[in-house]
Design a protein around this motif. Structure first.
Motif: not given
Length: 322
Positions: A13-14, A17, A95, A99, A103, A308
């Motif tokens: 996710s990181i 993102g 962000t 995440q 996320s 992702l």
């Protein structure tokens, strides 16, 4: 699965993102187009003696000109010209934090629920009914959004700051500074502004995105269209990104506007809540305003979802024997 699911989902996710942040920023700017601006008040000296006032002037309220609608490329170009190329990454620290909180939680919890409801059998997980996948996504998305809302508010404000006049900009230095200033100036509760919208959007996005990906991947493999490789992952990801974009865009527009509204001391808030924001948006801009920013949304959701899930599948291979 346990902790490993959270770590795998968090890493993927990181990366996704951070790499698609510029598209997310442009989406936010597009969603804020059309918001009403305060009317200008200008003083004029009357030409007729009978209209003289105590100070010799009268005030006229002048409505601002309607905003010019511009698209994805135009806004991106405008940002680079007026604010510099680095402005496309405004709010990237928020962000990354978002995440990390949101996320990581939703991805890990989704996998835990899938495993729990399929009696911990990998073969059964693949056959889990789509209804259970959707419910797992709804729960995981809601919990993740509640955890990550402060970073979400900070991210929206940092992304939108450049569109404001210089004297009205918040000029947050980082996500930590943004959260700190909001807490001091507007109270801790401001960190959860729009949280109901964030939770609703996250539930819809997670349920549609993760369930669609799992279902599409399962169908591709069952029918023998492709083998379990990057081609399958990319195809299933695009399907998931499209479904998630269509389902979530209206809530995303309202969420962006509610989170971005600026409250002056003693002033009246532009919106009293999500429903008020939705009604005012539709009344003044039309129903299709709820799909404002859809092109950058799908342009961002597509690459984001691909990065992702492709990253997630690769990370899972690395962590498989751990």
């Amino acid at each position: 699965m346990g902790l490993k699911g959270f770590v795998e989902g968090g890493i993927a996710s990181i990366i996704a993102g951070a790499s698609t942040h510029p598209l997310d920023l442009i989406k936010v700017r597009m969603q804020l187009q059309g918001e009403s601006n305060p009317a200008l008040v200008q003083a004029y000296r009357p030409a007729v003696a009978a209209l003289n006032t105590p100070n010799g002037y009268i005030s006229l309220r002048i409505a601002p000109p309607p905003p010019t609608r511009v698209g994805l490329v135009s806004i991106g170009t405008q940002i680079v010209k007026s604010e510099g190329a680095t402005a496309l990454f405004s709010g990237v620290s928020a962000t990354i934090l978002r995440q990390t909180l949101y996320s990581t939680t939703r991805m890990g919890l989704y996998e835990i629920l899938k495993q729990k409801w399929s009696d911990h059998s990998d073969s059964d997980t693949a056959k889990l009914p789509i209804t259970k996948k959707i419910v797992a996504g709804l729960i995981a998305g809601g919990v993740g959004a509640a955890v990550g809302n402060p970073a979400d508010v900070a991210m929206v404000r940092m992304q939108a700051d450049g569109r404001l006049p210089i004297e009205q900009r918040r000029n947050y230095k980082s996500v930590v500074d943004a959260i700190s200033q909001m807490s001091k100036q507007e109270g801790i509760a401001s960190l959860w502004r729009g949280s109901a919208l964030t939770v609703n959007r996250a539930m819809i996005v997670t349920a549609s995105q993760l369930a669609t990906y799992d279902q599409a991947k399962e169908m591709i493999l069952e029918k023998g269209v492709m083998s379990d490789g990057i081609g399958t992952h990319v195809t299933a990801s695009f399907a998931a990104g499209f479904v998630a974009s269509v389902a979530s865009n209206p809530i995303d527009v309202i969420k962006t506007r509610v989170m971005n509204m600026k409250l002056e001391a003693g002033g009246v808030a532009p919106y009293s809540g999500a429903l008020d924001c939705a009604m005012k948006t539709v009344r003044t801009e039309g129903v299709m305003a709820l799909y404002k920013g859809f092109i950058p949304t799908i342009s961002r959701q597509g690459p984001f979802t691909v990065v992702l899930f492709v990253t997630l599948e690769q990370v899972r291979k690395l962590f498989k024997d751990l």
